[in-house]
Design an enzyme around this catalytic site. Structure first.
Site, PDB file in Angstrom:
ATOM      1  N   LYS A 121       0.821  -1.219   0.000  1.00 16.07           N
ATOM      2  CA  LYS A 121       0.000   0.000   0.000  1.00 16.07           C
ATOM      3  C   LYS A 121       0.854   1.268   0.000  1.00 16.07           C
ATOM      4  CE  LYS A 121      -2.003  -0.833   3.969  1.00 16.07           C
ATOM      5  NZ  LYS A 121      -1.467  -2.150   4.329  1.00 16.07           N
ATOM      6  N   ARG A 154      -9.817   1.656   7.881  1.00 19.86           N
ATOM      7  CA  ARG A 154      -9.423   0.305   8.269  1.00 19.86           C
ATOM      8  C   ARG A 154     -10.502  -0.383   9.101  1.00 19.86           C
ATOM      9  NH1 ARG A 154      -3.505   0.814   8.205  1.00 19.86           N
ATOM     10  NH2 ARG A 154      -2.597  -1.137   8.851  1.00 19.86           N
ATOM     11  N   ARG A 192      11.934  -5.262   5.500  1.00 18.51           N
ATOM     12  CA  ARG A 192      11.663  -3.861   5.151  1.00 18.51           C
ATOM     13  C   ARG A 192      12.418  -2.883   6.053  1.00 18.51           C
ATOM     14  NH1 ARG A 192       5.564  -1.620   5.119  1.00 18.51           N
ATOM     15  NH2 ARG A 192       5.604  -1.959   7.364  1.00 18.51           N
ATOM     16  N   ARG A 247      11.011  -0.804  11.089  1.00 16.84           N
ATOM     17  CA  ARG A 247       9.912  -0.247  11.866  1.00 16.84           C
ATOM     18  C   ARG A 247       9.705  -1.093  13.110  1.00 16.84           C
ATOM     19  NH1 ARG A 247       4.696   0.766   8.206  1.00 16.84           N
ATOM     20  NH2 ARG A 247       3.704  -0.458   9.848  1.00 16.84           N
ATOM     21  N   ARG A 294      -0.984  -7.946  13.483  1.00 11.11           N
ATOM     22  CA  ARG A 294      -1.492  -7.051  12.439  1.00 11.11           C
ATOM     23  C   ARG A 294      -2.313  -7.830  11.412  1.00 11.11           C
ATOM     24  NH1 ARG A 294       4.082  -4.704  11.046  1.00 11.11           N
ATOM     25  NH2 ARG A 294       3.174  -3.689   9.239  1.00 11.11           N
TER      26      ARG A 294
HETATM   27  P1  ADP Z   1       0.585  -1.801   7.795  1.00  7.26           P
HETATM   28  O1  ADP Z   1      -0.557  -1.685   6.860  1.00  7.26           O
HETATM   29  O2  ADP Z   1       1.775  -2.465   7.172  1.00  7.26           O
HETATM   30  O3  ADP Z   1       0.237  -2.477   9.105  1.00  7.26           O
HETATM   31  P2  ADP Z   1       0.548   1.105   8.461  1.00  7.26           P
HETATM   32  O4  ADP Z   1       1.700   2.036   8.453  1.00  7.26           O
HETATM   33  O5  ADP Z   1      -0.586   1.388   7.544  1.00  7.26           O
HETATM   34  O6  ADP Z   1       1.160  -0.343   8.183  1.00  7.26           O
HETATM   35  O7  ADP Z   1      -0.049   1.019   9.939  1.00  7.26           O
HETATM   36  C1  ADP Z   1       0.789   0.800  11.052  1.00  7.26           C
HETATM   37  C2  ADP Z   1      -0.024   0.811  12.352  1.00  7.26           C
HETATM   38  O8  ADP Z   1      -0.597   2.120  12.534  1.00  7.26           O
HETATM   39  C3  ADP Z   1      -1.217  -0.138  12.389  1.00  7.26           C
HETATM   40  O9  ADP Z   1      -0.833  -1.434  12.810  1.00  7.26           O
HETATM   41  C4  ADP Z   1      -2.125   0.563  13.407  1.00  7.26           C
HETATM   42  O10 ADP Z   1      -1.681   0.343  14.723  1.00  7.26           O
HETATM   43  C5  ADP Z   1      -1.906   2.031  13.099  1.00  7.26           C
HETATM   44  N1  ADP Z   1      -2.885   2.537  12.112  1.00  7.26           N
HETATM   45  C6  ADP Z   1      -2.616   2.986  10.858  1.00  7.26           C
HETATM   46  N2  ADP Z   1      -3.747   3.364  10.220  1.00  7.26           N
HETATM   47  C7  ADP Z   1      -4.754   3.151  11.104  1.00  7.26           C
HETATM   48  C8  ADP Z   1      -6.163   3.333  11.047  1.00  7.26           C
HETATM   49  N3  ADP Z   1      -6.761   3.795   9.944  1.00  7.26           N
HETATM   50  N4  ADP Z   1      -6.896   2.993  12.143  1.00  7.26           N
HETATM   51  C9  ADP Z   1      -6.315   2.522  13.258  1.00  7.26           C
HETATM   52  N5  ADP Z   1      -4.988   2.316  13.374  1.00  7.26           N
HETATM   53  C10 ADP Z   1      -4.215   2.627  12.320  1.00  7.26           C
END
Ligand code: ADP
Ligand code: ZN
Length: 210
Positions: free
Chosen positions: A14, A89, A124, A157, A168
């Site tokens: 993404k 999400r 990553r 990360r 996750r």
């Molecule tokens: P990935 O999709 O690889 O898990 P992201 O950078 O999109 O990575 O998200 C990392 C973390 O940030 C998620 O595991 C969550 O804890 C938080 N997060 C990101 N976007 C949201 C969202 N829309 N709602 C709730 N938590 C979020």
């Protein structure tokens, strides 16, 4: 204004596709993961609240994320279109977003096997400053530990550990797959094969979105 929404499991690409769309289409990019990480770096009250949820691989509470997105949408740089990555999400977030008008909307579901996604996550590297994405195996930064783009520090990360990754994926299945279904039923979902290298995935994505 046009809105693209990127969906996919952790490690599906993404963030990488969002960066490519931003550069190629001239869209603004809104990544809630990046916004939250920036709040943590700043040490803000929101960052402090979000931190433990993110470290464990859980979701940050809806009210906090919805409010951060609301503020981001006010910045006034969206007229050329925008791409969202990592948001919505949950169904509550999708409902909140549906109240924000747009001229056209597509939800792009990047499909990749869990094995390939986990493999990518565990190799990553991410820039702490600008969020640029690297990979130890096939796209390392030119200078070890230093971002090619901004010179910031590049590292793994803190939620790219085996345990947080497992959590996750679980959260993705329980909370986010229903959201993908919601966009499918609304008739705006496009599926893209997300396997293989980023340039190839992007070519497929462009074909489906153009
Ligand atoms: P990935 O999709 O690889 O898990 P992201 O950078 O999109 O990575 O998200 C990392 C973390 O940030 C998620 O595991 C969550 O804890 C938080 N997060 C990101 N976007 C949201 C969202 N829309 N709602 C709730 N938590 C979020
Ligand atoms: Zn950088």
């Amino acid at each position: 204004m046009k809105r693209l929404i990127l969906f996919g499991a952790p490690g599906s690409g993404k963030g990488t596709m969002g960066e490519l769309i931003q550069r190629d289409f001239g869209y603004a990019r809104i990544s809630t993961g990046d916004i939250l990480r920036a709040e943590i770096e700043l040490g803000s009250a929101d960052g402090l609240k979000a931190r433990a949820f993110m470290a464990s691989g859980g979701l940050v509470p809806d009210d906090l994320v919805v409010e951060l997105v609301r503020k981001r949408l006010l910045r006034g740089d969206l007229d050329g279109g925008y791409v969202m990555d990592g948001y919505p999400r949950t169904l509550a977030q999708a409902v909140a977003l549906s109240a924000v008008a747009c001229s056209s909307e597509k939800a792009i579901f990047i499909e990749v096997s869990e094995n390939e996604a986990v493999d990518r996550l565990l190799s990553r590297l991410t820039c702490r400053e600008c969020g640029a994405i690297y990979n130890l195996k096939n796209k390392p930064p030119r200078r070890e530990g230093v971002c090619d783009i901004c010179g910031g520090s590049v590292a793994r990360r803190s939620d790219d550990t085996a345990e947080a990754v497992r959590r996750r994926f679980q959260v993705y299945g329980e909370r986010t797959l229903p959201v993908i279904d919601y966009y499918d039923k609304a008739g705006v979902l496009v599926r893209v094969d997300g396997s293989g290298d980023a340039a190839r995935v992007y070519d497929r994505l462009k074909e489906r979105v153009a």
